[in-house]
Design a protein around this motif. Structure first.
Motif, PDB file in Angstrom:
ATOM      1  N   MET A  64      40.480  61.398  55.336  1.00  0.00           N
ATOM      2  CA  MET A  64      40.112  62.208  54.145  1.00  0.00           C
ATOM      3  C   MET A  64      40.160  60.685  53.283  1.00  0.00           C
ATOM      4  SD  MET A  64      41.588  64.927  52.563  1.00  0.00           S
ATOM      5  CE  MET A  64      42.122  64.595  51.168  1.00  0.00           C
ATOM      6  N   MET A  65      39.617  59.326  54.119  1.00  0.00           N
ATOM      7  CA  MET A  65      39.156  58.237  54.025  1.00  0.00           C
ATOM      8  C   MET A  65      37.368  57.827  53.801  1.00  0.00           C
ATOM      9  SD  MET A  65      41.139  55.283  57.008  1.00  0.00           S
ATOM     10  CE  MET A  65      42.568  55.475  56.971  1.00  0.00           C
ATOM     11  N   GLY A  66      37.200  57.087  52.473  1.00  0.00           N
ATOM     12  CA  GLY A  66      35.823  57.182  51.678  1.00  0.00           C
ATOM     13  C   GLY A  66      35.403  55.962  52.969  1.00  0.00           C
ATOM     14  N   GLU A  67      34.198  55.429  52.892  1.00  0.00           N
ATOM     15  CA  GLU A  67      33.658  53.575  54.009  1.00  0.00           C
ATOM     16  C   GLU A  67      34.399  52.752  52.679  1.00  0.00           C
ATOM     17  OE1 GLU A  67      29.434  54.400  52.543  1.00  0.00           O
ATOM     18  OE2 GLU A  67      29.220  55.811  54.431  1.00  0.00           O
ATOM     19  N   GLU A  68      35.310  53.115  51.723  1.00  0.00           N
ATOM     20  CA  GLU A  68      35.618  52.089  51.063  1.00  0.00           C
ATOM     21  C   GLU A  68      37.024  51.913  51.710  1.00  0.00           C
ATOM     22  OE1 GLU A  68      36.930  55.280  48.514  1.00  0.00           O
ATOM     23  OE2 GLU A  68      35.488  54.723  49.739  1.00  0.00           O
ATOM     24  N   ASP A  69      38.017  52.777  52.335  1.00  0.00           N
ATOM     25  CA  ASP A  69      39.081  52.362  53.340  1.00  0.00           C
ATOM     26  C   ASP A  69      38.401  51.776  54.694  1.00  0.00           C
ATOM     27  OD1 ASP A  69      40.340  53.371  50.905  1.00  0.00           O
ATOM     28  OD2 ASP A  69      39.526  55.520  52.124  1.00  0.00           O
ATOM     29  N   GLN A  70      39.686  50.340  54.572  1.00  0.00           N
ATOM     30  CA  GLN A  70      39.223  49.536  56.195  1.00  0.00           C
ATOM     31  C   GLN A  70      40.432  49.666  56.371  1.00  0.00           C
ATOM     32  OE1 GLN A  70      36.458  48.561  57.318  1.00  0.00           O
ATOM     33  NE2 GLN A  70      35.584  49.548  54.847  1.00  0.00           N
ATOM     34  N   PRO A  71      41.034  50.555  57.754  1.00  0.00           N
ATOM     35  CA  PRO A  71      42.258  50.758  57.621  1.00  0.00           C
ATOM     36  C   PRO A  71      42.386  49.864  59.305  1.00  0.00           C
ATOM     37  CG  PRO A  71      40.815  52.911  59.638  1.00  0.00           C
ATOM     38  CD  PRO A  71      39.972  51.851  58.204  1.00  0.00           C
ATOM     39  N   LEU A  72      43.896  49.213  58.834  1.00  0.00           N
ATOM     40  CA  LEU A  72      44.226  48.030  59.720  1.00  0.00           C
ATOM     41  C   LEU A  72      44.737  48.916  61.114  1.00  0.00           C
ATOM     42  CD1 LEU A  72      46.303  46.127  57.569  1.00  0.00           C
ATOM     43  CD2 LEU A  72      43.698  45.666  58.663  1.00  0.00           C
TER      44      LEU A  72
END
Length: 254
Positions: free
Chosen positions: A134-142
């Motif tokens: 569900m993550m987009g390019e703006e999402d940067q998971p840690l």
């Protein structure tokens, strides 16, 4: 998240772990989509229960006001103070005043334990949880968090140790369920060789996950290495193929 990397992971996950649940990830920011904000809790509410929705594909974000547990506020970086008499709450309690959880033998041992688990400040006003697809390019998971059964865990554990000589690429520290998926792996990001965290042993959190499921939380740099290593690891062998067929047949069901 880089779209090409996301597609590569999803393709490999389907190939080697077909039938297994997709992981979720978290990151912090100072803004939030109103549609994804968690509701304000009425009384105590364990965040592990809330994450069941994220695991099903619904993004959620929390701030200090929407986390329904004092432990959750602390272990997600939104609160440094401890609840009153916490050392008794985690151990033997106070007769007539406070029931103890009896997770540590004495209040003194709790105090000593807390020296190993110091509070830290969240780098943003909100913590966002999303399933990886569900993550987009703006999402940067840690950190990437798997909720998995033993067969899947065996693959993740072995992959986490695949490219290092040190046998301790995974550790299982004592702590709350939320500490095992946020606090400990987040702090591992400070290490030059971050370890994965095996968790969800917290007895208080167990009712919020299936009986055959534990968590496996991976700091982002280690997760990238694990994905890059998949196609040259044990995952391409007959040994894993036997396990893979069982995962595909039974999934994460007990």
């Amino acid at each position: 998240m880089d779209r090409n990397f996301q597609d590569r992971f999803l393709e490999k996950w389907t190939r080697y772990f077909a039938g297994a649940e997709l992981p979720i990830g978290f990151y912090y920011s100072d803004t939030a989509d109103r549609r994804n904000r968690a509701r304000i809790p009425r009384g105590h509410r364990c965040i592990i229960g809330d994450l069941a929705k994220v695991r099903m594909g619904r993004p959620l974000c929390f701030d200090a006001g929407t986390i329904g547990c004092f432990g959750g506020k602390r272990y997600l970086g939104f609160e440094s103070a401890l609840a009153p008499d916490f050392e008794y709450f985690l151990s033997c309690g106070i007769p007539g005043k406070l029931e103890g959880e009896r997770y540590k033998k004495s209040p003194e041992l709790v105090t000593e334990h807390l020296r190993h688990q110091k509070p830290w400040k969240a780098p943003g006003e909100y913590i966002h949880f999303k399933r990886i697809d569900m993550m987009g390019e703006e999402d940067q998971p840690l950190v990437v968090i798997f909720f998995a059964c033993p067969d899947v865990l065996s693959g993740l554990f072995t992959l986490a140790n695949f490219d290092q000589a040190d046998p301790c690429g995974v550790f299982a520290p004592f702590g709350a369920g939320c500490a095992s998926i946020v606090d400990y792996p987040y702090q591992e990001l400070q290490s030059p060789e971050p370890r994965a965290v095996l968790g969800m042993f917290d007895v208080s959190a167990r009712p919020y996950v299936p009986s055959n499921v534990l968590s496996f939380s991976v700091p982002w740099p280690k997760f990238v290495r694990m994905v890059d290593n998949m196609e040259e690891s044990f995952l391409i062998t007959g040994s894993w193929n036997s396990v893979r067929r069982r995962i595909k047949k039974t999934g994460d069901r007990p």
